[in-house]
Design a protein around this motif. Structure first.
Motif, short mmCIF file in Angstrom:
data_model
loop_
_atom_site.label_atom_id
_atom_site.label_comp_id
_atom_site.label_asym_id
_atom_site.label_seq_id
_atom_site.Cartn_x
_atom_site.Cartn_y
_atom_site.Cartn_z
N GLN A 98 0.84 -1.20 0.00
CA GLN A 98 0.00 0.00 0.00
C GLN A 98 0.88 1.26 0.00
O GLN A 98 0.55 2.25 -0.66
N GLU A 99 1.98 1.21 0.73
CA GLU A 99 2.89 2.36 0.77
C GLU A 99 3.45 2.62 -0.63
O GLU A 99 3.54 3.77 -1.07
N LEU A 115 0.90 4.32 -2.72
CA LEU A 115 0.78 5.74 -2.37
C LEU A 115 1.95 6.55 -2.92
O LEU A 115 1.80 7.67 -3.37
N PHE A 169 -5.55 -0.51 -4.71
CA PHE A 169 -5.34 0.52 -3.70
C PHE A 169 -6.63 0.87 -2.96
O PHE A 169 -6.64 1.06 -1.75
N LEU A 206 -7.44 -1.81 -0.26
CA LEU A 206 -6.52 -2.08 0.85
C LEU A 206 -6.75 -1.07 1.97
O LEU A 206 -7.08 0.09 1.73
N PRO A 207 -6.55 -1.49 3.21
CA PRO A 207 -6.76 -0.57 4.33
C PRO A 207 -5.68 0.50 4.41
O PRO A 207 -4.63 0.38 3.77
N PRO A 208 -5.91 1.56 5.21
CA PRO A 208 -4.89 2.60 5.38
C PRO A 208 -3.60 2.02 5.97
O PRO A 208 -3.65 1.06 6.75
N ILE A 209 -2.47 2.64 5.64
CA ILE A 209 -1.19 2.09 6.12
C ILE A 209 -1.11 2.15 7.65
O ILE A 209 -0.47 1.30 8.25
N ARG A 210 -1.75 3.14 8.25
CA ARG A 210 -1.69 3.22 9.72
C ARG A 210 -2.37 2.01 10.36
O ARG A 210 -1.88 1.46 11.34
N ILE A 211 -3.49 1.58 9.79
CA ILE A 211 -4.22 0.40 10.31
C ILE A 211 -3.37 -0.85 10.11
O ILE A 211 -3.29 -1.71 10.99
N ASN A 266 9.23 4.95 18.88
CA ASN A 266 9.24 5.75 17.65
C ASN A 266 10.64 5.85 17.02
O ASN A 266 10.97 6.86 16.40
N SER A 274 10.63 3.47 11.71
CA SER A 274 9.49 3.93 10.90
C SER A 274 8.61 2.75 10.53
O SER A 274 9.04 1.59 10.60
N GLY A 275 7.39 3.06 10.11
CA GLY A 275 6.45 2.01 9.71
C GLY A 275 7.03 1.14 8.60
O GLY A 275 6.85 -0.09 8.61
N HIS A 276 7.73 1.77 7.67
CA HIS A 276 8.32 1.05 6.54
C HIS A 276 9.35 0.02 7.02
O HIS A 276 9.30 -1.15 6.64
N ARG A 277 10.24 0.47 7.89
CA ARG A 277 11.30 -0.44 8.37
C ARG A 277 10.72 -1.52 9.27
O ARG A 277 11.17 -2.67 9.24
#
Lengths: 262, 341
Positions: free
Chosen positions: A152-153, A156, A165, A168-173, A228, A231-234
């Motif tokens: 999804q990232e 985007l 796209f 698929l749910p939001p990347i935060r979810i 924190n 990151s979400g990606h890593r």
């Protein structure tokens, strides 16, 4: 090994994969009930096989490598049905089905040599092994939501998203789902370590080291994410990477464990 | 019993005339009673939106109903307004099309469904519907849901503002907790920010080279004004930046964002660059956690969505046709049943 329920479950997962491929190719991607139903039927067929095998073995059916792989894929399927559907991320089934199908096919192709038949029954050790596999089921599904996050990232970032796209749910979810699944897996893995410690069987240093390494790796990424620092990606990348490393070293752990028993 | 429909819409009437027909709730009740009192009309529903005014009635004599509607509108506006009109089965088909958004200015828009529901419940609460109209509207609600789920008619967003909202929702999920910063108090950035506000965004910061403009827009939108020299210091707290300044060069650069992103601790940042020339360097999209969309990419997504919706119209029409047949069959069976008893 009675292969009939196993073949049936493989067929259901195969159908689930086919529907995913058809949806992708048509460009009209829609998360339907078909995925959930086929995976549910696959899990039921796997459960039948595991119950049957448990009766034969008079123990938890995780005594051969194929049995372990089937148990692991069953745990992933169960986690998907419990979590994937309740988090309204039923599309996860599309990503889960190929992983389970791959594992199941591997289990069918591997020789079912019962190495541990000489082991005396120890309920704590059985609990240790079973809970570990369930924990890896959670890690497996965590890696699936990690894959969905990266996918999804990428959509985007591309500035030109594909039809998938929208479904698929939001990347935060997806990030939250991965975090929760990994925490669940880590807690279960800790419980399984405790059961193993109570069972106090002789255990190879390498097996202990590898298990501790995996436990440490999951703990580290969860703590870094909590603080924190990741990151979400890593975080998604490491969730996938660690699980696939674990999948690759699973046969090695099994081999070393049996060697220690002998 | 015939189902009759008469009305005017954005295709047949100018905005000036539609404005004259805009009615409040009290006036709506009066209008509804007038329609209901036409001889031969047993029940009525009035659908009044900015794009259309339509009357639905169950009647034995459609021509009499049409004449009645014309004279009511003439009385209200002082002019003879041309009305389109249909009776069963075309009236049924028309309502299904309207509620599904196929007859809307923006194909597939979903607001009309709520407006049809409200129009029906307004009439039902005042006991001005009949069993036939009840069945028609219930069937309409089912058909609309069916069309929406079975086709891609509502898929995607069709304007720059709605595309921005959709992308923001795909990044952050719910937007209630998101903080937005507007750089450049222009019309396009205001519209985009309003779209985000309509989806729950509460916290808004406006920064502009002319501070008074920022203050005015912030006051209008319930946000906070900020001197343009300080916008970069506030970037740590915001999730979405809408940038539409008149700057001749990029103001959002990799060098500027790099140290700030480190302090954001991995939180995603969505940048909507609506300026020409662009305010953001394209390379910032490569930075981890940054999602950059410029005016071209947003417009491209919007026009693709409209194209997808256009392609879906044929499928929608065939679903509607099936449902018109089914509805008429049900009505016929019911009439036969009533005659037999």
């Amino acid at each position: 090994m009675n292969h009939l329920p196993l073949l049936a479950s493989t067929l259901f997962y195969f159908l689930s994969c086919c529907s995913a491929v058809v949806s992708f190719r048509s460009g009209e991607f829609r998360a339907g009930r078909f995925n959930v139903i086929t995976i549910a039927l696959g899990v039921i067929a796997q459960s039948c096989f595991l119950i049957q095998q448990g009766k034969i073995d008079q123990a938890c059916p995780i005594r051969t490598l194929p049995e372990i792989i089937i148990f692991l894929s069953w745990a992933i399927g169960v986690f998907y049905l419990v979590i994937g559907t309740t988090y309204r991320i039923s599309l996860m089934g599309t990503f889960t089905a190929p992983l389970i199908l791959g594992l199941q096919s591997m289990a069918l192709l591997l020789p079912a040599e019962k190495i541990t038949s000489m082991m005396p029954m120890n309920p704590w050790i059985e609990a240790h092994a079973a809970v570990s596999l369930v924990a890896f089921g959670a890690f497996g599904l965590g890696s699936i939501s990690g894959i969905m996050f990266l996918f999804q990232e990428r959509q985007l970032k591309s500035q030109h998203p594909d039809p998938i796209f929208h479904h698929l749910p939001p990347i935060r979810i997806l990030e939250e789902a991965t975090i929760r699944l990994l925490w669940m897996g880590l807690i279960l893995l800790t419980v399984s370590f405790a059961a193993g410690w109570i069972g106090s069987r002789s255990i190879s240093g390498t097996k202990f080291g590898v298990s501790l390494l995996l436990w440490g790796a999951y703990s580290l990424i969860l703590i870094l994410n909590q603080k924190n620092r990741l990151s979400g990606h890593r975080f998604a990348f490491f969730a996938i990477f660690i699980f696939f490393c674990a999948l690759m070293i699973l046969p090695l752990i099994r081999y070393l464990s049996d060697l220690a028993v002998r | 019993m015939n189902i009759f429909c008469a009305g005017l819409n954005y295709k047949t009437t100018s905005l000036e005339i539609r404005e004259r027909l805009a009615v409040s709730d009290d006036e709506m009740e009066k209008l509804l009673r007038q329609i209901h009192s036409i001889e031969g009309v047993f029940g009525a529903v009035v659908l009044s939106t900015c794009n259309r005014v339509e009357f639905y009635a169950s009647t034995l004599c459609p021509l009499q109903a049409l004449g009645g509607c014309r004279s009511i509108l003439q009385e209200q506006t002082g002019m003879d307004i041309p009305l389109y009109h249909y009776s069963t089965p075309d009236a049924v088909r028309h309502l299904f099309r309207v509620a599904s958004g196929l007859d809307s200015m923006v194909i597939g828009e979903t607001e009309i469904f709520g407006q049809v529901k409200n129009a029906y419940s307004f009439s039902a609460k005042r006991d001005m519907t009949t069993h036939t109209l009840h069945r028609l509207f219930q069937h309409t609600f089912r058909v609309t849901k069916h069309v929406r789920t079975e086709t891609n008619i509502t898929r995607g967003a069709s304007s720059v503002g709605s595309v921005a909202v959709q992308l923001a929702e795909k990044i952050f999920g719910k937007l209630e907790q998101c903080r937005v910063m507007i750089l450049g108090a222009g019309e396009i950035s205001e519209r985009t920010a309003r779209s985000l506000q309509s989806r729950g965004v509460r916290s808004l910061i406006v920064s502009n080279r002319h501070y008074d403009k920022a203050v005015a827009l912030a006051a209008e939108m319930g946000g906070m004004a900020l001197h343009f020299d300080h916008w970069d210091k506030n970037i740590l707290d915001v999730d979405i930046i809408i940038s539409a300044t008149g700057a001749p060069h990029a103001i959002l650069t990799v060098e500027k964002l790099k140290p700030l992103l480190k302090q954001r601790q991995g939180r995603p940042l969505f940048i909507i660059d609506l300026a020409v020339p662009r305010d953001a360097e394209p390379s910032i999209n490569k930075m981890e956690g940054v999602f950059l969309y410029d005016i071209d990419s947003l417009q491209k997504i919007a026009s693709e969505s409209i194209e997808v919706r256009r392609q879906e119209v044929v499928r929608c029409e065939s679903l509607i046709e099936e449902n018109v047949r089914e509805f008429l069959r049900c009505m016929k069976n019911k009439t036969l049943f009533q005659q037999a008893h």
